[in-house]
Design an enzyme around this catalytic site. Structure first.
Site, short mmCIF file in Angstrom:
data_model
loop_
_atom_site.label_atom_id
_atom_site.label_comp_id
_atom_site.label_asym_id
_atom_site.label_seq_id
_atom_site.Cartn_x
_atom_site.Cartn_y
_atom_site.Cartn_z
N GLY A 415 75.66 19.39 -59.25
CA GLY A 415 74.83 20.74 -58.54
C GLY A 415 72.84 20.05 -57.70
N THR A 436 80.76 9.27 -34.78
CA THR A 436 81.70 9.74 -33.24
C THR A 436 81.03 9.30 -32.28
OG1 THR A 436 81.87 11.43 -34.26
CG2 THR A 436 82.36 12.30 -32.01
N GLU A 438 78.48 6.86 -29.92
CA GLU A 438 78.92 6.08 -29.41
C GLU A 438 79.51 5.05 -29.48
OE1 GLU A 438 76.27 4.45 -28.20
OE2 GLU A 438 75.16 5.85 -28.12
C1 LIG Z 1 74.97 13.94 -32.94
C2 LIG Z 1 75.15 13.43 -31.04
C3 LIG Z 1 74.16 13.21 -30.48
C4 LIG Z 1 75.36 12.63 -29.52
N1 LIG Z 1 73.71 12.03 -28.21
C5 LIG Z 1 75.12 11.49 -26.78
C6 LIG Z 1 74.06 11.39 -25.75
O1 LIG Z 1 72.74 11.22 -26.87
N2 LIG Z 1 74.01 11.33 -24.72
C7 LIG Z 1 75.52 10.97 -24.92
O2 LIG Z 1 76.38 11.15 -23.36
N3 LIG Z 1 76.74 11.46 -25.24
C8 LIG Z 1 75.77 12.29 -26.90
N4 LIG Z 1 76.68 12.56 -27.80
C9 LIG Z 1 78.92 12.56 -27.45
C10 LIG Z 1 78.87 11.13 -28.38
O3 LIG Z 1 78.99 10.09 -27.80
C11 LIG Z 1 81.09 11.67 -27.52
O4 LIG Z 1 80.30 13.16 -28.60
C12 LIG Z 1 81.61 10.69 -28.83
O5 LIG Z 1 82.21 9.56 -27.45
C13 LIG Z 1 83.46 11.55 -28.38
O6 LIG Z 1 83.15 11.55 -27.19
P1 LIG Z 1 83.73 13.28 -27.65
O7 LIG Z 1 82.83 14.37 -28.21
O8 LIG Z 1 84.43 13.60 -25.85
O9 LIG Z 1 85.54 13.33 -28.53
P2 LIG Z 1 86.80 13.64 -27.54
O10 LIG Z 1 87.33 11.93 -27.11
O11 LIG Z 1 87.05 14.61 -27.96
O12 LIG Z 1 87.61 13.67 -29.15
C14 LIG Z 1 88.10 14.23 -29.97
C15 LIG Z 1 90.16 13.21 -30.57
O13 LIG Z 1 90.45 12.48 -30.18
C16 LIG Z 1 90.42 11.25 -30.36
N5 LIG Z 1 90.77 10.44 -29.06
C17 LIG Z 1 90.24 10.58 -27.98
N6 LIG Z 1 90.40 9.92 -27.08
C18 LIG Z 1 91.47 8.93 -27.48
C19 LIG Z 1 92.32 7.50 -27.18
N7 LIG Z 1 92.30 7.10 -26.20
N8 LIG Z 1 92.69 7.05 -28.17
C20 LIG Z 1 93.09 7.76 -29.34
N9 LIG Z 1 92.35 8.96 -29.90
C21 LIG Z 1 92.00 9.77 -28.96
C22 LIG Z 1 89.19 10.72 -30.99
O14 LIG Z 1 89.60 9.95 -31.59
C23 LIG Z 1 89.16 12.18 -31.25
O15 LIG Z 1 89.54 12.32 -33.03
C24 LIG Z 1 77.04 12.42 -28.49
C25 LIG Z 1 77.46 13.50 -30.17
C26 LIG Z 1 76.75 13.67 -31.14
C27 LIG Z 1 77.55 14.09 -32.34
#
Ligand SMILES: Cc1cc2nc3c(=O)[nH]c(=O)nc-3n(C[C@H](O)[C@H](O)[C@H](O)COP(=O)(O)OP(=O)(O)OC[C@H]3O[C@@H](n4cnc5c(N)ncnc54)[C@H](O)[C@@H]3O)c2cc1C
Length: 690
Positions: A415, A436, A438
């Protein structure tokens, strides 16, 4: 004064330290890079603790605005303190202070992405223009790539930068709702500028996403620039001292030189010059991913230090009698929870893995800086594919493992582990998005897998030519060279516990290499002649698994190499404990993924059972060193900021004292008392006492 229970937790930790088989200071110095480095870190921690601006008092009780503000204050005070500690090297000291602050804030993206992107992708003139303003904080920047509609698929970004040759300007525009930039850290409130990733359009042709430095807010009054809409995206599961934001452009004009032009260029007349080497601009991305590998080691150490210290002082029942768990139970006392075997099975492999990741992060750092040197000095980018594949895979492997380890450490603390005061909540909340951002981890594993497919194909081609598979060596460098070794021929089964002992690291490495190679070659064979995209999408789960197996091998390889290299420099007692950690890491990882080793009979059922039994033996051997091993991470109490994980083990006193001053305890009357509760409770007045 509330008196202590007869089992004094501080005494427990003192006794635990005294029974260690090795000097923890020696291992701490080795990990820190020498006694001088360790002392420097201690001196910095002392200075930070003594400076009121850096106080973390009450942090876990803060509202978001206060958390944002106090974090910003710390970052702004950082250069002053760093220079006071060492005027000759404030950068190194500053990095350590930032690590100790341990809270990403409004300036994180400025330091971690905005500056590195300009450094990496700006030409000399651009670097000279922007960087001095960045370092003096005359401008604050963020990195705006992700949009509402697209994150992973960068070519799907909708923001456009259309070149107007007549005015020598780009027009930055968000044409749709889904083109809204979403997530940039520091965008919500802090930043004046952003590196905006937008599709470059010149002479009517779409040249794909490129980086532009765009002013977002005025320096004079921090209001948004004309045509810019921006704000904060609201509360998140963690990471709340960072003002992640949204950003839209309505035909915002910026000069031609706003585009970062170290690699791609646009002439005044709009002529586009692509980069001389495709993917040359990947350097920044690789750097940031390497950094995540390094941080994984730190946060794994943090979580396991807190959990281990608490497990060493927490006493709970004594089901096996006072001599339970090998006689460690003390007469008349309940058992320390670390002596429940499942606690050891959870925590000791995390402990060993923290050491393994430490060694891997050293390797990653060396690999990156070697590449940076040859690519900038000689224009030699040949190491990029392997570096890109390795940093992508290890980023995913290490951040997944660390995220899971933090939660497992919490679970081992019952806890009290759920209290914010324990430190796991913010550690998890702030760490989890590493899986998630980078690059989503699964997507990154697929990037590593593409490289592995290429290597596997080179091996197959060489074998088909009838030549030695080593002819394919140009495709399999460094960390992937092991793929050559199987060569398609029959391999002997795993020798662990047969011709060699269960702790033979070469045999363990051989087993890891075999498991990875088998999965890679099988997936490559199923792919046939498919292109990489189709191969990945048809057999995605197998490729992700193969990439993870490859990374597991790379981590073990680095751990084994680093320990072998360090052993001559330490006492035999320390060397012995390092050997145990390597064996535990190897065997516990095998035990956790035994299906991968059993599937083709490389490891037999008897060997699997022997490996599991040996893990139990290793847990018992490492048990007396548990306190000393986490001490050797040398994590300061200021950094840990945990009532459960402090060095002295005074857990209950800290928990009790901290909540006494909690703002919620300032009054007995709860919010809404007058209109919600009083009218009901008053009716019980006079009758509520017997
Ligand atoms: C705390 C935080 C800080 C962040 N800071 C920044 C920032 O400063 N600047 C910035 O630009 N971004 C930022 N981000 C965004 C982040 O870089 C993206 O969320 C990340 O690159 C994932 O992209 P998405 O959200 O579109 O996920 P999506 O691409 O929508 O992914 C959703 C799901 O689909 C799957 N998927 C998607 N495409 C494929 C593929 N081709 N093959 C297999 N599986 C796939 C993924 O594995 C995942 O399970 C931040 C995110 C967070 C959570």
């Amino acid at each position: 004064m509330i008196t202590a229970h007869q089992a004094d937790p501080t005494e427990d930790l003192r006794r635990e330290r005294s029974q260690a088989s090795f000097p923890s200071r020696e291992l701490a110095a080795l990990m820190a890079g020498g006694e001088a480095q360790l002392k420097l870190r201690e001196r910095i921690a002392d200075a930070v603790r003594a400076d009121p601006v850096f106080s973390k008092k009450g942090k876990y009780f803060m509202e978001r605005a206060d958390l944002y503000r106090t974090t910003l204050e710390k970052y702004l005070a950082l250069p002053r303190l760093a220079t006071a500690i060492d005027p000759n090297d404030p950068i190194t000291v500053g990095k350590i202070i930032r690590e100790l602050i341990d809270e990403p804030g409004g300036l994180d993206l400025h330091l971690g992405m905005f500056i590195p992107t300009i450094q990496g992708q700006g030409d000399e003139e651009q670097r000279k223009h922007w960087l001095p303003m960045c370092t003096k904080l005359q401008i604050i920047g963020t990195y705006a790539q992700t949009e509402l509609g697209h994150g992973t698929y960068i070519r799907g970004l909708e923001t456009t930068a259309t070149y107007d040759a007549e005015k020598e300007q780009f027009i930055i525009h968000s044409p749709t709702l889904t083109a809204t930039k979403w997530w940039p850290g520091g965008m919500g409130k802090t930043s004046t500028h952003a590196v905006v990733m937008a599709r470059l359009i010149t002479h009517g042709r779409d040249r794909g996403p490129h980086a532009f430095v765009v002013q977002i807010r005025r320096n004079e009054d921090h209001q948004t620039m004309p045509g810019v809409t921006a704000g904060d995206i609201g509360p998140k599961m963690g990471y709340n001292a960072v003002d992640n934001g949204f950003l839209r452009f309505d035909h915002v004009r910026v000069p031609r030189r706003a585009m970062l032009m170290r690699y791609s260029k646009v002439d005044p007349d709009g002529t586009f010059h692509p980069p001389p080497v495709a993917k040359a601009s990947y350097g920044t991305m690789v750097f940031v991913r390497s950094d995540i590998v390094m941080n994984a080691a730190l946060y794994m150490k943090k979580a396991v230090t807190i959990a281990m210290r608490y497990n060493l002082v927490r006493r709970q029942s004594n089901p096996g009698g006072e001599k339970a768990s090998g006689g460690v139970g003390q007469k008349g006392l309940e058992l320390q929870v670390i002596d429940y075997q499942h606690s050891q099975r959870s925590l000791f492999p995390i402990l060993a893995r923290a050491f393994a990741f430490h060694c891997t992060s050293d390797f990653m750092r060396r690999m990156y800086f070697r590449y940076e040197k040859v690519s900038t000095r000689k224009g030699d980018f040949s190491a990029l594919p392997e570096l890109h594949a390795t940093s992508s895979g290890l980023k995913a492997y290490c951040s997944w493992a660390t995220k899971d380890a933090i939660e497992l450490c919490r679970l081992c603390c019952g806890g009290h582990g759920f209290m914010m005061l324990a430190g796991f909540g913010t550690t998890f909340g702030n760490y989890a998005p590493n899986a998630t951002y980078e690059g989503d981890n699964n997507v990154l594993c697929l990037q590593t897998a593409r490289y592995l497919l290429k290597v596997a194909r080179a091996v197959a081609k060489a074998a088909a030519r009838g030549g030695d598979v080593r002819d394919a060596e140009e495709g399999a460098q460094g960390t992937s060279a092991y793929i050559l070794e199987g060569g398609g021929g029959l391999e002997p089964g795993c020798q662990l516990g047969k011709s060699v002992g269960l702790r033979d690291t070469e045999a363990a490495l051989g087993a890891f290499a075999h498991a990875a190679r088998r999965q890679i070659l099988a997936a490559a064979s199923r792919a046939g002649t498919l292109g990489a995209d189709a191969a990945m999408s048809r057999d995605m789960v197998a490729w992700i698994k193969a990439a993870k197996a490859h990374c597991a091998y790379v981590v073990l390889l680095n751990f084994v190499d680093a320990v072998a290299e360090s052993k001559p420099r330490v006492s035999s007692a320390t060397a012995a404990v390092m050997d145990r950690l390597v064996s535990l890491h190897a065997l516990a990882t095998m035990d956790d993924n035994m299906g991968d080793f059993l599937e083709d009979g490389h490891v037999s059922a008897d060997q699997a059972a022997a490996i599991r039994a040996e893990v139990a033996v290793l847990l018992a051997e490492l048990r007396p060193d548990a306190a000393a091993l986490v001490d050797s991470f040398a994590l300061d109490d200021y950094f840990l900021n945990s009532a459960l994980g402090s060095h002295d083990g005074d857990v209950y006193r800290r928990l009790y004292d901290e909540v006494q001053s909690a703002p919620f305890n300032a009054s007995h009357v709860p919010p809404g008392y007058a209109d919600l509760l009083h009218s009901r409770l008053i009716k019980g007045a006079g009758r509520s006492r017997l």
